[in-house]
Motif scaffolding. Structure first.
Motif, PDB file in Angstrom:
ATOM      1  N   LEU A 212      78.397  19.958  53.143  1.00 29.35           N
ATOM      2  CA  LEU A 212      77.656  19.374  54.259  1.00 29.35           C
ATOM      3  C   LEU A 212      78.192  17.990  54.557  1.00 29.35           C
ATOM      4  O   LEU A 212      78.384  17.169  53.655  1.00 29.35           O
ATOM      5  CB  LEU A 212      76.167  19.254  53.929  1.00 29.35           C
ATOM      6  CG  LEU A 212      75.314  20.510  54.094  1.00 29.35           C
ATOM      7  CD1 LEU A 212      75.539  21.451  52.926  1.00 29.35           C
ATOM      8  CD2 LEU A 212      73.845  20.138  54.197  1.00 29.35           C
ATOM      9  N   GLY A 213      78.441  17.752  55.824  1.00 31.37           N
ATOM     10  CA  GLY A 213      78.891  16.455  56.282  1.00 31.37           C
ATOM     11  C   GLY A 213      78.538  16.311  57.746  1.00 31.37           C
ATOM     12  O   GLY A 213      77.408  16.553  58.143  1.00 31.37           O
ATOM     13  N   PHE A 214      79.531  15.948  58.570  1.00 30.33           N
ATOM     14  CA  PHE A 214      79.287  15.938  60.007  1.00 30.33           C
ATOM     15  C   PHE A 214      79.046  17.357  60.520  1.00 30.33           C
ATOM     16  O   PHE A 214      78.381  17.559  61.525  1.00 30.33           O
ATOM     17  CB  PHE A 214      80.473  15.318  60.735  1.00 30.33           C
ATOM     18  CG  PHE A 214      80.403  13.809  60.791  1.00 30.33           C
ATOM     19  CD1 PHE A 214      79.578  13.092  59.955  1.00 30.33           C
ATOM     20  CD2 PHE A 214      81.177  13.111  61.695  1.00 30.33           C
ATOM     21  CE1 PHE A 214      79.500  11.716  60.009  1.00 30.33           C
ATOM     22  CE2 PHE A 214      81.116  11.725  61.770  1.00 30.33           C
ATOM     23  CZ  PHE A 214      80.275  11.024  60.925  1.00 30.33           C
ATOM     24  N   ASP A 215      79.605  18.332  59.817  1.00 29.83           N
ATOM     25  CA  ASP A 215      79.355  19.739  60.103  1.00 29.83           C
ATOM     26  C   ASP A 215      79.116  20.470  58.799  1.00 29.83           C
ATOM     27  O   ASP A 215      79.195  19.886  57.713  1.00 29.83           O
ATOM     28  CB  ASP A 215      80.534  20.353  60.869  1.00 29.83           C
ATOM     29  CG  ASP A 215      80.601  19.874  62.309  1.00 29.83           C
ATOM     30  OD1 ASP A 215      79.587  20.002  63.023  1.00 29.83           O
ATOM     31  OD2 ASP A 215      81.652  19.350  62.720  1.00 29.83           O
ATOM     32  N   LEU A 216      78.835  21.768  58.890  1.00 29.04           N
ATOM     33  CA  LEU A 216      78.592  22.602  57.718  1.00 29.04           C
ATOM     34  C   LEU A 216      79.802  23.507  57.512  1.00 29.04           C
ATOM     35  O   LEU A 216      80.114  24.347  58.359  1.00 29.04           O
ATOM     36  CB  LEU A 216      77.331  23.451  57.921  1.00 29.04           C
ATOM     37  CG  LEU A 216      77.017  24.443  56.803  1.00 29.04           C
ATOM     38  CD1 LEU A 216      76.678  23.717  55.513  1.00 29.04           C
ATOM     39  CD2 LEU A 216      75.851  25.353  57.212  1.00 29.04           C
ATOM     40  N   TYR A 217      80.487  23.319  56.386  1.00 29.01           N
ATOM     41  CA  TYR A 217      81.693  24.083  56.074  1.00 29.01           C
ATOM     42  C   TYR A 217      81.402  25.036  54.915  1.00 29.01           C
ATOM     43  O   TYR A 217      80.617  24.722  54.021  1.00 29.01           O
ATOM     44  CB  TYR A 217      82.829  23.149  55.655  1.00 29.01           C
ATOM     45  CG  TYR A 217      83.078  21.998  56.596  1.00 29.01           C
ATOM     46  CD1 TYR A 217      83.934  22.122  57.690  1.00 29.01           C
ATOM     47  CD2 TYR A 217      82.451  20.762  56.393  1.00 29.01           C
ATOM     48  CE1 TYR A 217      84.160  21.050  58.543  1.00 29.01           C
ATOM     49  CE2 TYR A 217      82.675  19.695  57.244  1.00 29.01           C
ATOM     50  CZ  TYR A 217      83.533  19.842  58.320  1.00 29.01           C
ATOM     51  OH  TYR A 217      83.742  18.774  59.156  1.00 29.01           O
ATOM     52  N   GLU A 218      82.071  26.178  54.933  1.00 29.28           N
ATOM     53  CA  GLU A 218      81.987  27.105  53.804  1.00 29.28           C
ATOM     54  C   GLU A 218      83.393  27.381  53.296  1.00 29.28           C
ATOM     55  O   GLU A 218      84.302  27.689  54.074  1.00 29.28           O
ATOM     56  CB  GLU A 218      81.308  28.422  54.197  1.00 29.28           C
ATOM     57  CG  GLU A 218      81.130  29.356  53.009  1.00 29.28           C
ATOM     58  CD  GLU A 218      80.415  30.651  53.354  1.00 29.28           C
ATOM     59  OE1 GLU A 218      80.195  31.463  52.429  1.00 29.28           O
ATOM     60  OE2 GLU A 218      80.079  30.853  54.543  1.00 29.28           O
ATOM     61  N   TYR A 219      83.569  27.280  51.969  1.00 32.60           N
ATOM     62  CA  TYR A 219      84.879  27.452  51.343  1.00 32.60           C
ATOM     63  C   TYR A 219      84.834  28.535  50.273  1.00 32.60           C
ATOM     64  O   TYR A 219      83.845  28.673  49.538  1.00 32.60           O
ATOM     65  CB  TYR A 219      85.343  26.150  50.682  1.00 32.60           C
ATOM     66  CG  TYR A 219      85.759  25.090  51.670  1.00 32.60           C
ATOM     67  CD1 TYR A 219      87.082  24.980  52.085  1.00 32.60           C
ATOM     68  CD2 TYR A 219      84.829  24.208  52.201  1.00 32.60           C
ATOM     69  CE1 TYR A 219      87.459  24.005  53.004  1.00 32.60           C
ATOM     70  CE2 TYR A 219      85.197  23.234  53.111  1.00 32.60           C
ATOM     71  CZ  TYR A 219      86.519  23.141  53.518  1.00 32.60           C
ATOM     72  OH  TYR A 219      86.893  22.179  54.417  1.00 32.60           O
ATOM     73  N   ASP A 220      85.926  29.295  50.202  1.00 32.20           N
ATOM     74  CA  ASP A 220      86.102  30.255  49.126  1.00 32.20           C
ATOM     75  C   ASP A 220      86.324  29.491  47.829  1.00 32.20           C
ATOM     76  O   ASP A 220      87.177  28.604  47.753  1.00 32.20           O
ATOM     77  CB  ASP A 220      87.297  31.166  49.415  1.00 32.20           C
ATOM     78  CG  ASP A 220      87.443  32.263  48.365  1.00 32.20           C
ATOM     79  OD1 ASP A 220      87.973  31.965  47.281  1.00 32.20           O
ATOM     80  OD2 ASP A 220      87.052  33.392  48.635  1.00 32.20           O
ATOM     81  N   LEU A 221      85.558  29.819  46.803  1.00 31.93           N
ATOM     82  CA  LEU A 221      85.604  29.065  45.560  1.00 31.93           C
ATOM     83  C   LEU A 221      86.937  29.226  44.834  1.00 31.93           C
ATOM     84  O   LEU A 221      87.437  28.278  44.216  1.00 31.93           O
ATOM     85  CB  LEU A 221      84.457  29.503  44.649  1.00 31.93           C
ATOM     86  CG  LEU A 221      84.389  28.839  43.274  1.00 31.93           C
ATOM     87  CD1 LEU A 221      84.119  27.344  43.406  1.00 31.93           C
ATOM     88  CD2 LEU A 221      83.319  29.502  42.410  1.00 31.93           C
ATOM     89  N   LYS A 222      87.518  30.389  44.879  1.00 33.55           N
ATOM     90  CA  LYS A 222      88.751  30.640  44.127  1.00 33.55           C
ATOM     91  C   LYS A 222      89.989  30.134  44.850  1.00 33.55           C
ATOM     92  O   LYS A 222      90.873  29.534  44.244  1.00 33.55           O
ATOM     93  CB  LYS A 222      88.895  32.147  43.853  1.00 33.55           C
ATOM     94  CG  LYS A 222      87.780  32.726  42.991  1.00 33.55           C
ATOM     95  CD  LYS A 222      87.691  32.031  41.632  1.00 33.55           C
ATOM     96  CE  LYS A 222      86.590  32.647  40.769  1.00 33.55           C
ATOM     97  NZ  LYS A 222      86.428  31.903  39.486  1.00 33.55           N
ATOM     98  N   THR A 223      90.073  30.374  46.157  1.00 31.27           N
ATOM     99  CA  THR A 223      91.304  30.059  46.894  1.00 31.27           C
ATOM    100  C   THR A 223      91.235  28.749  47.663  1.00 31.27           C
ATOM    101  O   THR A 223      92.278  28.214  48.063  1.00 31.27           O
ATOM    102  CB  THR A 223      91.619  31.187  47.888  1.00 31.27           C
ATOM    103  OG1 THR A 223      90.596  31.205  48.923  1.00 31.27           O
ATOM    104  CG2 THR A 223      91.653  32.538  47.195  1.00 31.27           C
ATOM    105  N   GLY A 224      90.034  28.262  47.914  1.00 32.84           N
ATOM    106  CA  GLY A 224      89.896  27.062  48.726  1.00 32.84           C
ATOM    107  C   GLY A 224      90.000  27.318  50.217  1.00 32.84           C
ATOM    108  O   GLY A 224      90.006  26.364  51.015  1.00 32.84           O
TER     109      GLY A 224
END
Length: 359
Positions: free
Chosen positions: A178-190
């Motif tokens: 969470l920051g200026f927007d909401l991002y989602e990242y794959d934990l293994k690959t980034g």
């Protein structure tokens, strides 16, 4: 096994695995300069006080392992993460983010995987050259929690700027930033899996919103909530409004709903176990009807509180995060039931207030 059982029984942390009866809530909070407190919510007493070596004057973000045995703390001017055994106070994990050639800060944002095996930290690195400081690109660093007192990242990948909170998804496959927007990242690959708006939310007749969210509390519902502020324009007139942002970590559902003109609520909120009410703090304690999108009740507080949490049975609200007061309030009436003064009147500042639930 017997020694582990007796140790946790001493702290009142019951475990279904041992066939014990349900335990009352325990609160975990940190305070200046190096104290970690374990509080019995039922008796309003401090059950344990641990001193964290090398805390550097303050404890910031607090995470609790899924088995509720280890508290992970961001300390030492946001340059070190330590894991403290809640029962004994022993340090069992340490990650030094900075090195002699690079100063690294983690601005509040870190999270644990649902299995407790990995910890993800948001790193803001600066290279320390002989004649200048060189600002480097942000990154996520992943640590194994069984790495002991010399933990090093097992992998890292690029991160956006202006992130202030990480929240792991229950699947264990990804996490939110969470920051200026909401991002989602794959934990293994980034890999970046998706981006949704926070400052770019798509609500008609609303200005760019703002929020201040440093307290990653999702217990007991698995839903993160926060007040969000914007200007609403209707019929040629405008009014500053407060909305409740809700992010369901399991489903990914994200919503923003106005509930009152901007007036009193600034900092953190928490959702009740039945998901029907949200409670927020600043100079007042606020109750919000989530279904009706309206303010239910508001009472003045003795002073500003930054952090809020709720009992596992939903009957009490816990307040902390400033001064040496931990407040206990009735969830229905919002009336004060008790105030616990921490030993030495230690200032909690921005420390997270966590709840360990009875098994």
């Amino acid at each position: 096994m017997a020694s582990v059982r007796s140790l946790f029984a001493t702290l009142g942390i019951a475990s279904a695995a041992f066939g014990a009866a349900p335990a009352a809530d325990l609160l975990i909070t940190g305070a200046k300069p190096d104290q970690l407190f374990v509080i019995d919510a039922a008796t309003r007493t401090v059950r344990a006080e641990h001193h964290v070596a090398g805390a550097g004057g303050q404890i910031f973000t607090i995470l609790v392992s899924p088995d509720e045995r280890v508290a992970y703390l961001l300390v030492d001017r946001m340059e070190r993460i330590v894991g403290i055994d809640i029962a004994s106070g022993k340090e069992v994990f340490r990650a030094e983010l900075s090195t002699p050639g690079e100063r690294v800060k983690d601005f509040f944002a870190m999270t644990l995987t649902p299995d407790g095996k990995e910890l993800v930290a948001y790193e803001l690195p600066t290279k320390l050259e002989p004649s200048e400081y060189v600002v480097e690109e942000p990154r996520f660093a992943v640590f194994r929690t069984n790495a002991g007192l010399s933990a090093k990242p097992v992998r890292s990948f690029p991160a956006p700027r202006r992130v202030h909170m990480l929240l792991a998804r229950p699947s264990g496959q990804s996490f939110y930033a969470l920051g200026f927007d909401l991002y989602e990242y794959d934990l293994k690959t980034g890999k970046l899996l998706g981006t949704r708006g926070i400052q770019k939310w798509a609500l008609a007749d609303h200005s760019q919103p703002d929020m201040l969210a440093f307290w990653p509390v999702t217990e007991p519902t698995g839903v993160f909530t926060s007040p969000v502020y914007s200007e609403m324009k209707q019929g040629g007139e405008s009014a500053a409004m407060t909305a409740l942002m809700s992010l369901n970590l399991k489903s990914g559902a994200l919503s923003y709903v106005d509930f009152e003109p901007l007036s009193a609520l600034i900092f953190s909120t928490v959702l009740s176990p039945d998901k029907k009410h949200a409670y927020g703090v600043y100079t007042t304690l606020t109750s919000i009807d989530v279904d009706a999108h309206r303010l239910e009740k508001r009472v003045p507080l003795d002073h500003t509180f930054y952090a809020v949490n709720v009992a596992s049975d939903g009957r009490e609200i816990y307040l902390g995060g400033t001064n040496c007061d931990v407040g206990f309030y009735d969830a229905l009436s919002l009336q004060k039931k008790a105030i616990l003064k921490l030993p030495g009147c230690s200032d909690q500042t921005l420390s997270t207030l966590r709840v360990i639930h009875g098994k």
